[in-house]
Design an enzyme around this catalytic site. Structure first.
Site, short mmCIF file in Angstrom:
data_model
loop_
_atom_site.label_atom_id
_atom_site.label_comp_id
_atom_site.label_asym_id
_atom_site.label_seq_id
_atom_site.Cartn_x
_atom_site.Cartn_y
_atom_site.Cartn_z
CE1 TYR A 123 49.24 132.28 64.77
CE2 TYR A 123 47.12 131.58 65.66
CZ TYR A 123 48.12 132.52 65.56
OH TYR A 123 48.02 133.70 66.27
CB SER A 154 46.53 132.55 69.62
OG SER A 154 45.33 132.64 68.90
N1 LIG Z 1 46.18 139.62 65.29
C1 LIG Z 1 45.50 138.66 65.89
O1 LIG Z 1 44.26 138.57 65.72
C2 LIG Z 1 46.18 137.70 66.83
C3 LIG Z 1 45.37 136.91 67.64
C4 LIG Z 1 45.96 136.04 68.55
C5 LIG Z 1 47.35 135.97 68.65
N2 LIG Z 1 48.12 136.75 67.84
C6 LIG Z 1 49.57 136.66 68.04
O2 LIG Z 1 50.07 137.92 68.42
C7 LIG Z 1 51.43 138.04 68.04
C8 LIG Z 1 51.66 139.38 67.33
O3 LIG Z 1 50.97 139.35 66.09
P1 LIG Z 1 50.31 140.65 65.41
O4 LIG Z 1 48.85 140.45 65.42
O5 LIG Z 1 50.89 141.86 66.01
O6 LIG Z 1 50.80 140.42 63.91
P2 LIG Z 1 51.77 141.24 62.94
O7 LIG Z 1 51.87 140.41 61.73
O8 LIG Z 1 51.28 142.64 62.84
O9 LIG Z 1 53.16 141.29 63.72
C9 LIG Z 1 54.02 140.19 63.85
C10 LIG Z 1 55.45 140.68 63.81
O10 LIG Z 1 56.32 139.56 64.05
C11 LIG Z 1 57.40 139.63 63.13
N3 LIG Z 1 57.97 138.30 62.92
C12 LIG Z 1 57.36 137.23 62.39
N4 LIG Z 1 58.20 136.17 62.34
C13 LIG Z 1 59.37 136.60 62.89
C14 LIG Z 1 60.62 135.98 63.12
N5 LIG Z 1 60.86 134.71 62.74
N6 LIG Z 1 61.59 136.67 63.73
C15 LIG Z 1 61.38 137.97 64.09
N7 LIG Z 1 60.22 138.62 63.87
C16 LIG Z 1 59.22 137.94 63.27
C17 LIG Z 1 56.76 140.20 61.86
O11 LIG Z 1 57.73 140.73 60.95
C18 LIG Z 1 55.84 141.25 62.44
O12 LIG Z 1 56.51 142.49 62.60
C19 LIG Z 1 51.73 136.81 67.19
O13 LIG Z 1 52.39 135.83 67.98
C20 LIG Z 1 50.36 136.31 66.81
O14 LIG Z 1 50.35 134.94 66.53
C21 LIG Z 1 47.57 137.60 66.93
#
Ligand SMILES: NC(=O)c1ccc[n+]([C@@H]2O[C@H](COP(=O)([O-])OP(=O)(O)OC[C@H]3O[C@@H](n4cnc5c(N)ncnc54)[C@H](O)[C@@H]3O)[C@@H](O)[C@H]2O)c1
Length: 255
Positions: free
Chosen positions: A161, A148
């Site tokens: 986080y 991130s």
């Molecule tokens: N959305 C943002 O703005 C953003 C920004 C920077 C980084 N991220 C990172 O990107 C990645 C994807 O996030 P996203 O934005 O698609 O969010 P999201 O919540 O849409 O998707 C995350 C997915 O991970 C799954 N998950 C969570 N914990 C889990 C576990 N213990 N075992 C298996 N599956 C699990 C959830 O069920 C979900 O389907 C994450 O690592 C998040 O931290 C997101």
């Protein structure tokens, strides 16, 4: 077909960036393993990919559980005989909808700290620990970690986080150093604000959403834009790229 004949595990592929990556990888010829703890979401993605004629396999997995990870990786090895790509994407914690506090150090309960690190950092460690021996045996592999913007700059208000994502950046570099000799590349993406359910409740509030539209490109990113970066790093087009920490953030970290 940039991933023709490859087998890719994507954690958290039931939603957001993981789901977009599952689609992008499958469209480029990969067999995609959806390693997701949410059964309904994981099955839905599996069905969608299969009905589009792709090879997909959902395995219910909690990446913070060593037992779960070990048996999932074994199942993939038995089913496909190899693992070419691991996208350590699943994560939790940057969301006021989640069960964890979006808080600074003083307000963060130890239990929340441990749970967030247990998924975001331990999950990457555990997945890598069980997949890398298979990649060593094959003499090749590509690992992409989803960190991130919080992993590279101090974004206040979600300190557990942020710490977990900083750990993912450091782990990326050291794994690249350790396993390059086995032709295993390890890279990391640092997304900015991406339009997924994780930050959905924030983007729903216009006064807050406008804070996310102030970077050089002046907008929030889409999950497909992360998927394209992951696809490139996963593919042989990135064959001389390892240990890279790549912001995909519309320029936020540049200013
Ligand atoms: N959305 C943002 O703005 C953003 C920004 C920077 C980084 N991220 C990172 O990107 C990645 C994807 O996030 P996203 O934005 O698609 O969010 P999201 O919540 O849409 O998707 C995350 C997915 O991970 C799954 N998950 C969570 N914990 C889990 C576990 N213990 N075992 C298996 N599956 C699990 C959830 O069920 C979900 O389907 C994450 O690592 C998040 O931290 C997101």
């Amino acid at each position: 077909m940039r991933l023709s004949g490859k087998v890719a595990i994507i954690t958290g592929a039931g939603s957001g960036q993981g789901k977009a990556s599952a689609r992008a990888f499958a469209e480029q010829g990969a067999a995609v393993v959806i390693a997701e703890w949410n059964t309904e979401a994981g099955k839905q993605v599996e069905e969608e990919l299969k009905s589009a004629g792709h090879d997909a396999l959902f395995i219910q997995t909690d990446i913070s559980s060593e037992e779960n990870v070990q048996s999932m990786v074994e199942e993939v090895k038995n089913h496909y005989g190899k693992i070419d790509i691991l996208f350590n994407n699943a994560g939790i914690g940057f969301s006021s909808r989640s069960r964890f506090a979006m808080a600074s150090v003083l307000e963060t309960p130890l239990q929340d700290w441990n749970s967030i690190l247990g998924i975001n950092l331990n999950g990457v460690f555990l997945m890598s620990k069980y997949v890398i021996p298979i990649m060593i045996e094959q003499g090749r592999g590509s690992i992409i970690n989803n960190s991130s913007l919080n992993g590279i700059i101090g974004v206040t208000g979600a300190d557990a986080y942020t710490a977990s994502k900083g750990g993912v950046v450091a782990l990326t570099r050291v794994m690249a150093a350790d396993y390059g000799k086995h032709n295993i590349r390890v890279n990391c993406i640092c997304p900015g604000a991406i339009n997924t359910p994780m930050i959905g409740e924030v983007l729903d509030i216009p006064e807050i959403a406008k804070n996310y539209e102030t970077g050089p490109l002046g907008r929030v990113g889409e999950p497909e834009e992360i998927a394209q970066a992951a696809l490139f790093l996963a593919s042989d087009e990135a064959s001389y790229i390892t240990g890279v920490i790549l912001p995909v953030d519309g320029g936020w970290s540049a200013v």
